[in-house]
Motif scaffolding. Structure first.
Motif, mmCIF file in Angstrom:
data_model
loop_
_atom_site.group_PDB
_atom_site.id
_atom_site.type_symbol
_atom_site.label_atom_id
_atom_site.label_comp_id
_atom_site.label_asym_id
_atom_site.label_seq_id
_atom_site.Cartn_x
_atom_site.Cartn_y
_atom_site.Cartn_z
ATOM 1 N N LEU A 80 8.688 9.010 24.189
ATOM 2 C CA LEU A 80 7.565 8.484 23.425
ATOM 3 C C LEU A 80 7.748 8.887 21.970
ATOM 4 O O LEU A 80 7.937 10.067 21.665
ATOM 5 N N GLU A 81 7.714 7.913 21.098
ATOM 6 C CA GLU A 81 7.717 8.169 19.663
ATOM 7 C C GLU A 81 6.351 7.777 19.108
ATOM 8 O O GLU A 81 5.839 6.703 19.428
ATOM 9 N N VAL A 82 5.779 8.640 18.283
ATOM 10 C CA VAL A 82 4.573 8.280 17.534
ATOM 11 C C VAL A 82 4.891 8.531 16.073
ATOM 12 O O VAL A 82 5.354 9.610 15.705
ATOM 13 N N GLU A 83 4.660 7.523 15.237
ATOM 14 C CA GLU A 83 5.084 7.624 13.846
ATOM 15 C C GLU A 83 4.120 6.902 12.918
ATOM 16 O O GLU A 83 3.339 6.045 13.342
ATOM 17 N N THR A 84 4.203 7.266 11.651
ATOM 18 C CA THR A 84 3.473 6.589 10.594
ATOM 19 C C THR A 84 4.248 6.772 9.304
ATOM 20 O O THR A 84 5.155 7.604 9.234
ATOM 21 N N VAL A 85 3.917 5.990 8.306
ATOM 22 C CA VAL A 85 4.590 6.062 7.012
ATOM 23 C C VAL A 85 3.648 6.692 6.014
ATOM 24 O O VAL A 85 2.453 6.381 5.977
ATOM 25 N N CYS A 86 4.182 7.584 5.192
ATOM 26 C CA CYS A 86 3.335 8.301 4.237
ATOM 27 C C CYS A 86 4.156 8.686 3.014
ATOM 28 O O CYS A 86 5.374 8.513 2.979
ATOM 29 N N GLY A 87 3.471 9.233 2.016
ATOM 30 C CA GLY A 87 4.146 9.848 0.898
ATOM 31 C C GLY A 87 4.514 11.277 1.249
ATOM 32 O O GLY A 87 3.946 11.882 2.181
ATOM 33 N N GLU A 88 5.457 11.844 0.522
ATOM 34 C CA GLU A 88 5.937 13.183 0.846
ATOM 35 C C GLU A 88 4.810 14.211 0.817
ATOM 36 O O GLU A 88 4.757 15.112 1.660
ATOM 37 N N GLY A 104 0.799 -1.207 0.000
ATOM 38 C CA GLY A 104 0.000 0.000 0.000
ATOM 39 C C GLY A 104 0.831 1.255 0.000
ATOM 40 O O GLY A 104 0.346 2.331 0.320
ATOM 41 N N ALA A 105 2.110 1.136 -0.335
ATOM 42 C CA ALA A 105 2.996 2.298 -0.255
ATOM 43 C C ALA A 105 2.630 3.320 -1.310
ATOM 44 O O ALA A 105 2.318 2.976 -2.450
ATOM 45 N N PRO A 106 2.633 4.601 -0.953
ATOM 46 C CA PRO A 106 2.332 5.639 -1.919
ATOM 47 C C PRO A 106 3.475 5.807 -2.899
ATOM 48 O O PRO A 106 4.600 5.398 -2.625
ATOM 49 N N PRO A 107 3.203 6.387 -4.080
ATOM 50 C CA PRO A 107 4.280 6.597 -5.045
ATOM 51 C C PRO A 107 5.261 7.647 -4.541
ATOM 52 O O PRO A 107 4.955 8.465 -3.679
ATOM 53 N N GLY A 108 6.460 7.654 -5.115
ATOM 54 C CA GLY A 108 7.463 8.625 -4.715
ATOM 55 C C GLY A 108 8.168 8.183 -3.445
ATOM 56 O O GLY A 108 8.108 7.032 -3.029
ATOM 57 N N ARG A 109 8.876 9.147 -2.831
ATOM 58 C CA ARG A 109 9.640 8.803 -1.637
ATOM 59 C C ARG A 109 8.721 8.483 -0.468
ATOM 60 O O ARG A 109 7.724 9.159 -0.238
ATOM 61 N N THR A 110 9.079 7.447 0.266
ATOM 62 C CA THR A 110 8.375 7.107 1.493
ATOM 63 C C THR A 110 8.974 7.912 2.636
ATOM 64 O O THR A 110 10.195 8.014 2.766
ATOM 65 N N VAL A 111 8.113 8.487 3.464
ATOM 66 C CA VAL A 111 8.545 9.334 4.559
ATOM 67 C C VAL A 111 8.081 8.737 5.883
ATOM 68 O O VAL A 111 6.941 8.282 6.010
ATOM 69 N N GLU A 112 8.984 8.724 6.855
ATOM 70 C CA GLU A 112 8.627 8.375 8.220
ATOM 71 C C GLU A 112 8.228 9.660 8.934
ATOM 72 O O GLU A 112 9.068 10.504 9.235
ATOM 73 N N ALA A 113 6.924 9.830 9.151
ATOM 74 C CA ALA A 113 6.410 11.012 9.844
ATOM 75 C C ALA A 113 6.388 10.703 11.336
ATOM 76 O O ALA A 113 5.611 9.874 11.795
#
Length: 204
Positions: A153-161, A9-18
């Motif tokens: 505490l770290e809270v993160e998700t993966v997204c497109g730029e 389900g990865a978005p196109p382009g660079r993957t970003v760790e938000a």
């Protein structure tokens, strides 16, 4: 971000760790809220080795090359991660590429052959809590580093730029649910904090 990614389900382009990171002022309260929101979580130990060129150019450019072995109830796995420079000064959001490694010693040998050398190694003791908010898979992690004082505490998700603002909004929403105020956010990297602690103690 350490949880397994199949890329389907990865978005196109660079993957970003938000990601946003905070100092936890009341660990017991945050642990209780996390348990209520996402169950007991999963305890894991991360053994991280950061690599750099002999001139330190990766660190100077805010880039990271990391070999991480994660040990937990399901066994061990190793990940090779590249992180580019952060996209803003407030969050820890960085473009990221990550892949599983079947042979950690072999991967280390490849990095050495390419001219990279271990620059810093340390452990993180983590309790990971996967959760879903605003249609996104997120990970909330309580972190203790033996060489540092306190709990993080770290809270993160993966997204497109192009999704970064919405992704960070979801991350901030989870922090608010956990009672962590914006004033407790920190942009200091663990690598910098560990290096400073070793410098004060005379360690290496």
């Amino acid at each position: 971000m350490t949880p397994h990614r199949d890329g389907g389900g990865a978005p196109p382009g660079r993957t970003v760790e938000a990601e946003l990171k905070a100092v936890v002022r009341d660990p017991a309260a945050v642990r209780a809220r996390l348990h209520a929101l996402a169950g007991p979580g999963r305890a894991e130990v991360y053994r991280d080795t950061y690599y750099d060129l002999p001139d330190g150019s990766l660190a100077r450019g805010d880039r990271e090359l990391r070999l991480r072995t994660v040990t937990g109830p399901a066994g061990s796995r190793t990940l090779l991660t590249w992180k580019d420079a952060r996209l803003d000064t407030v969050s820890g959001a960085k473009p990221e590429a990550e892949t599983a490694v079947a042979d950690p010693a072999g991967a280390a040998a490849v990095l050495h052959g390419l001219g990279y050398r271990p620059a810093l190694a340390f452990e993180k003791h983590c309790r990971n809590h996967p959760l879903r908010r605003d249609g996104r898979e997120l990970l909330a992690t309580l972190v203790e580093v033996p060489e540092l004082t306190g709990v993080f505490l770290e809270v993160e998700t993966v997204c497109g730029e192009d999704e970064l603002p919405a992704a960070l909004a979801a991350v901030r929403g989870v922090l608010a649910e956990l009672g962590v105020p914006p004033a407790d956010l920190t942009a200091e990297a663990y690598t910098d904090a560990v290096a400073a602690a070793r410098g004060r103690s005379g360690g290496v």
